[in-house]
Design an enzyme around this catalytic site. Structure first.
Site, mmCIF file in Angstrom:
data_model
loop_
_atom_site.group_PDB
_atom_site.id
_atom_site.type_symbol
_atom_site.label_atom_id
_atom_site.label_comp_id
_atom_site.label_asym_id
_atom_site.label_seq_id
_atom_site.Cartn_x
_atom_site.Cartn_y
_atom_site.Cartn_z
ATOM 1 N N TYR A 1 -8.467 25.771 45.580
ATOM 2 C CA TYR A 1 -9.325 25.705 46.772
ATOM 3 C C TYR A 1 -9.408 27.057 47.471
ATOM 4 O O TYR A 1 -10.502 27.562 47.771
ATOM 5 C CB TYR A 1 -8.801 24.645 47.741
ATOM 6 C CG TYR A 1 -9.615 24.581 49.011
ATOM 7 C CD1 TYR A 1 -10.863 23.978 49.015
ATOM 8 C CD2 TYR A 1 -9.143 25.139 50.198
ATOM 9 C CE1 TYR A 1 -11.624 23.937 50.174
ATOM 10 C CE2 TYR A 1 -9.896 25.104 51.355
ATOM 11 C CZ TYR A 1 -11.139 24.498 51.337
ATOM 12 O OH TYR A 1 -11.902 24.472 52.489
ATOM 13 N N SER B 1 -13.781 29.257 54.941
ATOM 14 C CA SER B 1 -12.554 28.683 55.478
ATOM 15 C C SER B 1 -11.586 29.819 55.766
ATOM 16 O O SER B 1 -11.674 30.885 55.140
ATOM 17 C CB SER B 1 -11.936 27.715 54.459
ATOM 18 O OG SER B 1 -10.623 27.334 54.837
#
Length: 232
Positions: A148, A135
């Protein structure tokens, strides 16, 4: 006699990005589709079969290291796409211990379990692709991303370290870093400018299709502009 297809194993294949990757790679690979949902995996397999491809659904919790080793160890896998991921995007003081553990287990520990199960075969055969879905959070901090983003930074470090270890054995290790994607992931709502899962799937297909002696190690994919809706 029909030549056998190379095999691609995709985790988190039942929905979202993983499903799109499985469908895209089914054009050129036999798919081993891994996820926890038997019903959604069966639906995916039926769709791939209807298109003339081949898909074997494997219901598996990738955070269970023993189960992963038993189920995937010894599988002759040409392409591994580590896609399974979860996100509880909220301020640190609102983050429950079980949410923290779940993200670390799925986003990072499962990466170890699955890769450890299939990588020895790739090294032995002298070829293979490991593609990790990271990501842009793997290089950019944001409010609500204390866990995260940390797991995605870890994915980046894992990917580059592993690449350096196995490149001389003929195994290519890559990471795809998408921006915001229109899926049910996390607690946010998709915007009309988000990437589509199919955009990420095309990026994976591009990496896998590179010439044998070429390594596309890191690929960042973003929507062109958050200021205007994308054309569909």
């Amino acid at each position: 006699m029909t030549a056998s297809l190379p095999t691609a194993l995709v985790t988190g294949a039942s929905r979202g990005i993983g499903r799109a990757i499985a469908l895209r790679l089914a054009n050129s690979h036999e798919i081993l589709a891994v996820a926890r949902s038997t019903t959604e995996l069966d639906t995916l397999a039926s769709e791939i079969d209807a298109r003339g491809g081949r898909c074997r659904p494997i219901a598996l919790d990738v955070t269970d290291g023993d189960a992963v080793a038993r189920t995937l160890g010894g599988q002759a896998v040409d392409v591994l796409v580590n896609n399974a991921g979860v996100g509880a995007l909220k301020p640190f003081l609102e983050l429950a211990p079980e949410e923290w553990r779940r993200m670390v287990d799925v986003n990072l520990n499962a990466l170890y379990h699955v890769t450890r199960a299939v990588l020895p075969g790739m090294v032995e055969r002298g070829r293979g692709d490991v593609v990790n879905i990271g990501s842009i959070a793997g290089r950019s901090a944001f409010v609500g991303g204390s866990c995260y983003a940390a797991t995605k930074w870890a994915v980046m470090a894992f990917t580059e370290s592993l690449m350096l270890e196995v490149r001389d054995a003929g195994v290519r290790v890559s990471v795809v870093m998408p921006g915001s994607v229109a899926t049910h992931f996390g607690s946010g709502q998709a915007k009309d400018w988000n990437l589509l899962p199919e955009d990420v799937a095309e990026s994976v297909a591009h990496i896998v299709a590179a010439p044998p002696e070429v390594l596309i190690h890191r690929l960042e994919v973003r929507a062109l502009s958050p200021k205007r809706p994308r054309r569909r």
